[in-house]
Write a protein that holds these residues in place. Structure first.
Motif: not given
Length: 238
Positions: A143-146, A178-184
């Motif tokens: 869902g982060d990159p989407v 604030g979705p983005r790749p790398g979220r923990a």
């Protein structure tokens, strides 16, 4: 009686040194249902039909993770967190993106996603919502990159949770600001076990999620800094 208060496998009785035959057969049936739930393919047409019948009028897009098939998906969780390299999504500016991810129980998405989405949207007047995204071979972090590609301020992933012996159709809702790749995982909030009548109902889950979304937008964050007694943080977000 204890068994009337829980769906856990307790107070099963005894037959000599083992379980009664009926309880043994129930166990085997439950185990088979859990295995079937994991290996079932996401039926996009079924989900689209359910969304239409529930009155959800959003456009629906489809994406795939980098896992090419179910076997690879189960063996390589990391691939389920990454979008396939040829993925194209229409960018925009939205308050919210909703991703319906098969996860470890596509059955949960088939049975509960449409009702949950319809109940949630009814509680978010004035919110701009991106086209719905159906995600195949997907983990929560997909869902982060989407969400980033769609231009959403918050993403909610509705995902089939790992089946248990009493719940093969449990849907989880994961919120990330604030979705983005790398979220923990610590930056997510989770509402688990959406599966009426044995778990959370659609209205109850939507009430809790809508409250979290409002608070997340005001706070500008999600995860451990965003508290709600109606939600629990899982040990791992997929």
């Amino acid at each position: 009686m204890l068994r009337d208060a829980t769906r856990a496998r307790v107070a099963l009785g005894r037959a000599g040194d083992g379980l009664p035959t009926s309880r043994e057969l129930e166990f085997r049936a439950a185990h088979a249902a859990a295995r079937d739930a994991v290996h079932t393919a996401l039926d996009a047409d079924r989900v689209r039909t359910a969304l239409t019948e529930a009155g959800v009028g959003l456009d629906v897009l489809e994406v795939h993770s980098q896992a090419p098939d179910r076997t690879t998906y189960l063996q390589r969780p990391d691939l389920g967190r990454r979008l396939a390299p040829d993925t194209e999504l229409p960018g925009g500016t939205y308050d919210l993106a909703l991703v319906l991810a098969d996860g470890l129980s596509p059955r949960a998405v088939h049975e509960h996603a449409a009702g949950t989405v319809a109940a949630l949207l009814a509680r978010l007047p004035g919110w701009s919502v991106a086209p719905l995204v159906l995600a195949h071979q997907a983990r929560v972090a997909l869902g982060d990159p989407v969400g980033e590609a769609l231009g959403a301020g918050i993403v909610v992933v509705l995902v089939g949770e790992r089946p248990g012996l009493s719940s093969a159709d449990s849907l989880g809702l994961y919120l990330t600001h604030g979705p983005r790749p790398g979220r923990a995982d610590s930056e997510r909030n989770c509402i688990s076990n959406v599966r009426p009548p044995h778990g959370l109902g659609y209205a109850q889950a939507a009430d809790t999620l809508a409250g979290l979304l409002q608070a997340s937008r005001q706070l500008g964050a999600s995860g451990v800094v965003l508290k709600d007694e109606g939600t629990t943080l899982p040990p791992g977000a997929g």
